[in-house]
Design a protein around this motif. Structure first.
Motif, PDB file in Angstrom:
ATOM      1  N   ALA A  16       0.185   8.498 -12.026  1.00  0.00           N
ATOM      2  CA  ALA A  16       0.067   7.089 -11.648  1.00  0.00           C
ATOM      3  C   ALA A  16       1.107   6.207 -12.320  1.00  0.00           C
ATOM      4  N   ALA A  17       1.523   6.569 -13.526  1.00  0.00           N
ATOM      5  CA  ALA A  17       2.460   5.717 -14.262  1.00  0.00           C
ATOM      6  C   ALA A  17       3.886   5.813 -13.733  1.00  0.00           C
ATOM      7  N   THR A  18       4.175   6.875 -12.988  1.00  0.00           N
ATOM      8  CA  THR A  18       5.570   7.106 -12.575  1.00  0.00           C
ATOM      9  C   THR A  18       5.753   7.178 -11.068  1.00  0.00           C
ATOM     10  N   THR A  19       4.664   7.128 -10.296  1.00  0.00           N
ATOM     11  CA  THR A  19       4.762   7.207  -8.835  1.00  0.00           C
ATOM     12  C   THR A  19       3.850   6.168  -8.202  1.00  0.00           C
ATOM     13  N   ALA A  20       4.018   5.930  -6.910  1.00  0.00           N
ATOM     14  CA  ALA A  20       3.212   4.961  -6.176  1.00  0.00           C
ATOM     15  C   ALA A  20       2.535   5.643  -4.997  1.00  0.00           C
ATOM     16  N   VAL A  21       1.397   5.074  -4.579  1.00  0.00           N
ATOM     17  CA  VAL A  21       0.664   5.627  -3.441  1.00  0.00           C
ATOM     18  C   VAL A  21       1.556   5.639  -2.202  1.00  0.00           C
ATOM     19  N   ARG A  22       1.295   6.599  -1.306  1.00  0.00           N
ATOM     20  CA  ARG A  22       2.040   6.679  -0.053  1.00  0.00           C
ATOM     21  C   ARG A  22       1.082   7.068   1.064  1.00  0.00           C
ATOM     22  N   ALA A  23       1.264   6.458   2.221  1.00  0.00           N
ATOM     23  CA  ALA A  23       0.373   6.706   3.346  1.00  0.00           C
ATOM     24  C   ALA A  23       0.690   8.010   4.058  1.00  0.00           C
ATOM     25  N   ASP A  24       1.926   8.490   3.950  1.00  0.00           N
ATOM     26  CA  ASP A  24       2.303   9.760   4.597  1.00  0.00           C
ATOM     27  C   ASP A  24       2.017  10.926   3.647  1.00  0.00           C
ATOM     28  N   TYR A  25       0.763  11.045   3.264  1.00  0.00           N
ATOM     29  CA  TYR A  25       0.351  12.018   2.241  1.00  0.00           C
ATOM     30  C   TYR A  25       0.560  13.450   2.718  1.00  0.00           C
ATOM     31  N   HIS A  26       0.671  13.649   4.030  1.00  0.00           N
ATOM     32  CA  HIS A  26       0.872  15.009   4.536  1.00  0.00           C
ATOM     33  C   HIS A  26       2.135  15.645   3.997  1.00  0.00           C
ATOM     34  N   ARG A  27       3.104  14.821   3.630  1.00  0.00           N
ATOM     35  CA  ARG A  27       4.338  15.378   3.062  1.00  0.00           C
ATOM     36  C   ARG A  27       4.062  15.998   1.692  1.00  0.00           C
ATOM     37  N   VAL A  28       3.164  15.380   0.933  1.00  0.00           N
ATOM     38  CA  VAL A  28       2.766  15.949  -0.358  1.00  0.00           C
ATOM     39  C   VAL A  28       1.938  17.216  -0.135  1.00  0.00           C
ATOM     40  N   ILE A  29       0.998  17.148   0.796  1.00  0.00           N
ATOM     41  CA  ILE A  29       0.168  18.322   1.089  1.00  0.00           C
ATOM     42  C   ILE A  29       1.039  19.484   1.575  1.00  0.00           C
ATOM     43  N   GLY A  30       2.071  19.184   2.324  1.00  0.00           N
ATOM     44  CA  GLY A  30       2.992  20.240   2.746  1.00  0.00           C
ATOM     45  C   GLY A  30       3.656  20.920   1.558  1.00  0.00           C
ATOM     46  N   GLN A  31       4.045  20.136   0.554  1.00  0.00           N
ATOM     47  CA  GLN A  31       4.628  20.711  -0.667  1.00  0.00           C
ATOM     48  C   GLN A  31       3.598  21.564  -1.408  1.00  0.00           C
ATOM     49  N   ASP A  48      -6.540  -5.583  -6.094  1.00  0.00           N
ATOM     50  CA  ASP A  48      -5.868  -5.442  -7.387  1.00  0.00           C
ATOM     51  C   ASP A  48      -5.499  -3.983  -7.649  1.00  0.00           C
ATOM     52  N   LEU A  49      -6.419  -3.073  -7.333  1.00  0.00           N
ATOM     53  CA  LEU A  49      -6.136  -1.647  -7.533  1.00  0.00           C
ATOM     54  C   LEU A  49      -4.976  -1.192  -6.658  1.00  0.00           C
ATOM     55  N   LEU A  50      -4.967  -1.641  -5.418  1.00  0.00           N
ATOM     56  CA  LEU A  50      -3.872  -1.271  -4.520  1.00  0.00           C
ATOM     57  C   LEU A  50      -2.535  -1.795  -5.029  1.00  0.00           C
ATOM     58  N   VAL A  51      -2.536  -3.028  -5.528  1.00  0.00           N
ATOM     59  CA  VAL A  51      -1.297  -3.594  -6.076  1.00  0.00           C
ATOM     60  C   VAL A  51      -0.813  -2.765  -7.257  1.00  0.00           C
ATOM     61  N   GLN A  52      -1.745  -2.352  -8.135  1.00  0.00           N
ATOM     62  CA  GLN A  52      -1.372  -1.522  -9.286  1.00  0.00           C
ATOM     63  C   GLN A  52      -0.789  -0.187  -8.838  1.00  0.00           C
ATOM     64  N   ARG A 105       1.661  -3.340   2.733  1.00  0.00           N
ATOM     65  CA  ARG A 105       2.261  -2.408   3.697  1.00  0.00           C
ATOM     66  C   ARG A 105       1.463  -1.109   3.745  1.00  0.00           C
ATOM     67  N   PHE A 106       1.086  -0.617   2.578  1.00  0.00           N
ATOM     68  CA  PHE A 106       0.284   0.608   2.519  1.00  0.00           C
ATOM     69  C   PHE A 106      -1.042   0.418   3.247  1.00  0.00           C
ATOM     70  N   ALA A 107      -1.753  -0.674   2.951  1.00  0.00           N
ATOM     71  CA  ALA A 107      -3.046  -0.922   3.592  1.00  0.00           C
ATOM     72  C   ALA A 107      -2.909  -0.978   5.104  1.00  0.00           C
ATOM     73  N   GLY A 108      -1.823  -1.569   5.587  1.00  0.00           N
ATOM     74  CA  GLY A 108      -1.600  -1.650   7.024  1.00  0.00           C
ATOM     75  C   GLY A 108      -1.362  -0.297   7.668  1.00  0.00           C
ATOM     76  N   GLN A 109      -0.905   0.667   6.884  1.00  0.00           N
ATOM     77  CA  GLN A 109      -0.651   2.005   7.413  1.00  0.00           C
ATOM     78  C   GLN A 109      -1.904   2.886   7.419  1.00  0.00           C
TER      79      GLN A 109
END
Length: 330
Positions: A170-185, A240-244, A254-258
């Motif tokens: 969490a300290a070095t990365t941000a949430v992403r809506a295209d999580y399938h790319r991570v699951i693919g890895q 607030d959590l999403l912003v963090q 943008r993330f919430a909209g996706q």
């Protein structure tokens, strides 16, 4: 973090989540009941975690030491939920304590990491199927011990992971809506013949999005996952959590909209089980019934008295969900 929420209200709101994750309810109520202010949350819970580290150091057997280390990992993780200047340290301590616990209790467990994920592969080394447990917005691989244990005792291998914006990352990365790319890895790294996904809270969206876009997913379970998010309707705490976790308000919006499974649900070719609690009513969040209805092989399990993550209703769904994905994969 909402400045208007008291320590008592915050502790009460997280009680079923904490006990569902395996924290002793009496210890939880004792630790959180001493808080005069929510700003003390992180310090108090990290102190409780260090108490279990000390007990591990004094333990006379490896199993006792390992169990205390597991509990310490849970306390460190829950320390990250409140306002805490040392949130990154608490997440790192949770990761370290869990690694030490597995060294003692499950020496065959393997640490697997990639560009956007980190976690532990547990269970039978020769298992043909692996279930990946995917956490949510502010959860981590240290939280869902009951889910992991339910899967392990059914003979499955389990990969408990942190992804972008989660846990130790969490300290070095941000949430992403295209999580399938991570699951693919993750699937590439696991090299398993069949892979199932078990996602909780925002992790429920992540597994549904991944099941729609990653053809190697053989089965998926989504627990308390959002079908759609509406930014303007979300409570301040969630915003607030999403912003963090998104590293800024613009990125969070943008993330919430996706986060919208309307067009993706019909593309989920694998079996899908959606579990919802009837008391899980978060403004701005559409629950999972439309996901189960639109997915070609979707099933819906609704527990009327269940809250978010259904920590207050474990007997009503956990064994059934573990049986379901075990059958779907094997």
């Amino acid at each position: 973090m909402s400045a208007t929420m008291s320590a008592a209200d915050f502790a009460a709101a997280n009680l079923s989540r904490a006990t569902g994750a395996g924290l002793d309810p009496h210890e939880y109520l004792r630790v959180t009941g001493e808080l005069a202010d929510l700003e003390q949350w992180g310090e108090a819970l990290m102190r409780a975690a260090r108490g279990h580290l000390a007990r591990a150091g004094r333990a006379s057997t490896a199993i006792s030491a390992g169990r205390h280390l597991q509990v310490a990992a849970r306390w460190f993780h829950f320390a990250t939920l409140g306002p805490n200047a040392e949130r990154a340290l608490a997440a790192a301590e949770a990761d370290t304590a869990m690694g030490r616990a597995l060294d003692l209790l499950e020496p065959v467990a393997r640490r697997i990491e990639g560009p956007g994920f980190a976690g532990w592969l547990r269970g039978s080394a020769g298992a043909a199927a692996v279930t990946v447990v995917v956490p949510g917005l502010d959860s981590s691989k240290e939280e869902f011990h009951d889910v992991i244990d339910a899967l392990l005792c059914r003979g499955m291998a389990v990969f408990a992971m942190d992804g972008p914006g989660q846990g130790v990352l969490a300290a070095t990365t941000a949430v992403r809506a295209d999580y399938h790319r991570v699951i693919g890895q993750v699937i590439d790294a696991l090299g398993a013949e069949r892979v199932g996904l078990f996602g909780l809270s925002l992790g429920g969206y992540y597994v549904a999005e991944s099941a729609a876009r990653e053809p190697r997913v053989a089965a998926a379970v989504a627990v308390s996952g959002p079908f759609r998010l509406h930014w303007d309707g979300l409570p301040p705490l969630v915003r607030d959590l999403l912003v963090q976790r998104a590293a800024g308000e613009e990125a969070a919006r943008r993330f919430a909209g996706q986060v919208d499974l309307s067009s993706l649900a019909p593309r989920i070719a694998c079996p899908l089980l959606v579990v919802d609690g009837g008391q899980d009513v978060i403004p701005g969040v559409t629950d999972g019934e439309p996901l189960a209805r639109l997915a070609p092989h979707g099933q819906y399990l609704h527990i009327p008295h269940g809250d978010h993550l259904l920590g207050n209703a474990r007997p009503d769904w956990l064994a059934a969900a573990a049986d379901w994905i075990s059958a779907a994969l094997t």
